[in-house]
Design a protein around this motif. Structure first.
Motif, short mmCIF file in Angstrom:
data_model
loop_
_atom_site.label_atom_id
_atom_site.label_comp_id
_atom_site.label_asym_id
_atom_site.label_seq_id
_atom_site.Cartn_x
_atom_site.Cartn_y
_atom_site.Cartn_z
N UNK A 100 2.74 1.67 -3.42
CA UNK A 100 1.84 2.08 -4.50
C UNK A 100 1.44 3.55 -4.33
N UNK A 101 1.17 3.94 -3.10
CA UNK A 101 0.80 5.34 -2.86
C UNK A 101 1.94 6.29 -3.19
N UNK A 102 3.16 5.92 -2.80
CA UNK A 102 4.28 6.82 -3.05
C UNK A 102 4.48 7.06 -4.54
N UNK A 140 3.97 5.66 8.13
CA UNK A 140 3.78 5.59 6.67
C UNK A 140 2.92 6.76 6.20
N UNK A 142 -5.50 3.12 1.45
CA UNK A 142 -4.98 3.79 0.25
C UNK A 142 -5.87 4.88 -0.35
N UNK A 160 -4.28 13.63 0.08
CA UNK A 160 -3.18 14.30 -0.62
C UNK A 160 -3.74 15.35 -1.59
N UNK A 192 -1.65 0.41 7.01
CA UNK A 192 -0.58 1.40 6.94
C UNK A 192 -0.23 1.86 8.35
N UNK A 220 4.04 9.97 3.86
CA UNK A 220 3.43 10.20 2.55
C UNK A 220 2.78 11.58 2.49
N UNK A 225 -5.89 8.04 1.86
CA UNK A 225 -4.62 8.77 1.83
C UNK A 225 -4.48 9.53 0.51
N UNK A 226 -4.87 8.89 -0.59
CA UNK A 226 -4.79 9.56 -1.88
C UNK A 226 -5.67 10.80 -1.91
N UNK A 230 0.63 12.23 -9.34
CA UNK A 230 -0.57 13.06 -9.23
C UNK A 230 -0.26 14.47 -8.75
N UNK A 231 0.75 14.59 -7.90
CA UNK A 231 1.09 15.93 -7.40
C UNK A 231 1.54 16.83 -8.54
N UNK A 237 2.18 6.59 -6.99
CA UNK A 237 1.00 7.26 -7.55
C UNK A 237 0.99 8.76 -7.23
N UNK A 238 1.25 9.07 -5.95
CA UNK A 238 1.13 10.46 -5.54
C UNK A 238 2.23 11.33 -6.13
N UNK A 290 0.84 -1.20 0.00
CA UNK A 290 0.00 0.00 0.00
C UNK A 290 0.87 1.25 0.00
N UNK A 291 1.88 1.23 0.85
CA UNK A 291 2.78 2.36 1.00
C UNK A 291 3.52 2.66 -0.30
#
Lengths: 87, 271
Positions: A19-21, B196, B146, B153, B192, B200, B149-150, A27-28, A23-24, A16-17
């Motif tokens: 994939x988020x890193x 974490x 997930x 952000x 998470x 993020x 969190x997305x 996206x940012x 993706x973001x 999860x961690x």
């Protein structure tokens, strides 16, 4: 769920961690500061182009948001003979 | 002049309304004068969570459209005399919220209260952007999951670009409120970890609210969790978060795995 499977199951949070890193990070750039980044990219390119030849596709500008500071990473691939002033 | 706080998240169902009510009550229990404003026009729920659903006469849209005075729409809590609610409209839609109207209401509330807590609707549309527009401080409510969190952000990006503070070149103060956290699952590697999410999102931590039956129980009876059972784990976490909002420095603890060995074996609940 059986007993053995419960204990042999790998942790899912690291996935999860990660994939988020990934993706973001994309996206940012796409959402947030896109105008700013585009402007920076164009202006940095213009300055560098005065002194050397650079391929526009080989420039990456990334903004990373941090707790107290944000970092701007500019990555420019310079060709072997790029030091010569653009003709 | 009071402080305006927006409680926001992007994603729905993560605990914005629960947190708005709990933090509002916690601040009011401390003697501060607090108003909690429901911005979820069309889908109001703060009134229900705070147990005031049968006392709503006028709402935010009525005030904005000049059909009622602000004082007529404010509902004083029956348990805490310094806690007020400004409900959202249930029958109209969010197009009735105008930027000028919202500004007028927030300006008036800021003068009369120590804290103006804006409970944002989910999403990134008009209701959500108007709820954050005048904020001095943002609380980003996030679940350790997930999609939440997305969305958080994304909301952080909007807080840094679409608010008055951002437009004036000032820095929006943002805090992370991690809700529905289950330390046992995080320990097993299936949720998470706090670190974490912090790494993020890169905003400071206001508090960690544990996943708990007490939250559901409180909403069932229409009381903010800090009022329903002030000794429960989520209530204690909200009280600490409220003190941090007031500027106190208290170390954040990962909510309690206080169960002993037998508790761990027999007390495992399907959270």
């Amino acid at each position: 769920m059986n007993f053995k499977r419960f204990f042999s199951r790998p942790a899912s949070a690291p996935a999860a961690r990660e994939r988020l890193q990934v993706l973001l990070a994309h996206e940012r750039v796409a959402n947030g500061d896109s105008d700013l980044l585009k402007t920076l990219r164009d202006e940095i390119m213009a300055v560098i182009a005065k002194h050397m030849q650079v391929d526009g596709d080989k420039v990456s500008v990334k903004m990373e948001r941090g707790a107290s500071v944000s970092t701007l990473a500019v990555d420019i691939e310079v060709p072997f003979d790029g030091g010569k002033k653009a003709a | 002049m009071g402080k305006v706080i927006v409680v926001t998240s992007g994603k729905g169902g993560v605990g914005k309304t629960t947190s708005s009510a709990a933090l509002g009550a916690a601040l009011a229990q401390n003697g501060d004068k607090v108003v909690v404003v429901d911005f979820d026009v069309g889908l109001r729920n703060l009134d229900l969570v705070m147990g005031a659903e049968r006392r709503v006469v006028y709402d935010l849209v009525n005030v904005i459209q000049g059909e009622a005075k602000l004082a007529q729409a404010l509902i004083r809590d029956k348990r805490l005399e310094t806690l007020y609610l400004l409900p959202a409209s249930q029958t109209r839609d969010k197009d009735n919220l105008t930027p000028e109207g919202v500004e007028k209401v927030i300006t008036a509330l800021r003068k009369a209260f120590d804290w103006v807590i804006c409970d944002s609707p989910a999403g990134i549309e008009r209701g959500a952007t108007l709820a954050m527009r005048h904020a001095d401080v943002a609380i980003v409510v996030t679940n350790p999951e997930v999609s939440s969190v997305r969305d958080s952000d994304r909301i952080i990006g909007l807080l840094d670009s679409k608010t008055l503070k951002a437009e004036q070149g000032e820095r929006m103060e943002k805090h992370l409120l991690l809700t529905r956290f289950d330390p046992a699952r995080a320990e097993r590697g299936d949720m998470l970890k706090v670190e974490d999410v912090l790494e993020i999102l890169s905003i400071p931590l206001l508090g960690i609210i544990p996943e708990s039956m007490d939250v559901l129980r409180a909403s069932n009876v229409g009381a903010p969790v800090t009022l329903a059972d002030n000794k429960s784990a989520p209530a204690v976490a909200y009280f600490d978060a409220a003190r941090r909002l007031k500027g106190e420095t208290i170390p954040v603890t990962v909510p309690g795995d206080k169960r002993g060995f037998f508790g761990k074996i027999f007390g495992r609940k399907a959270a």
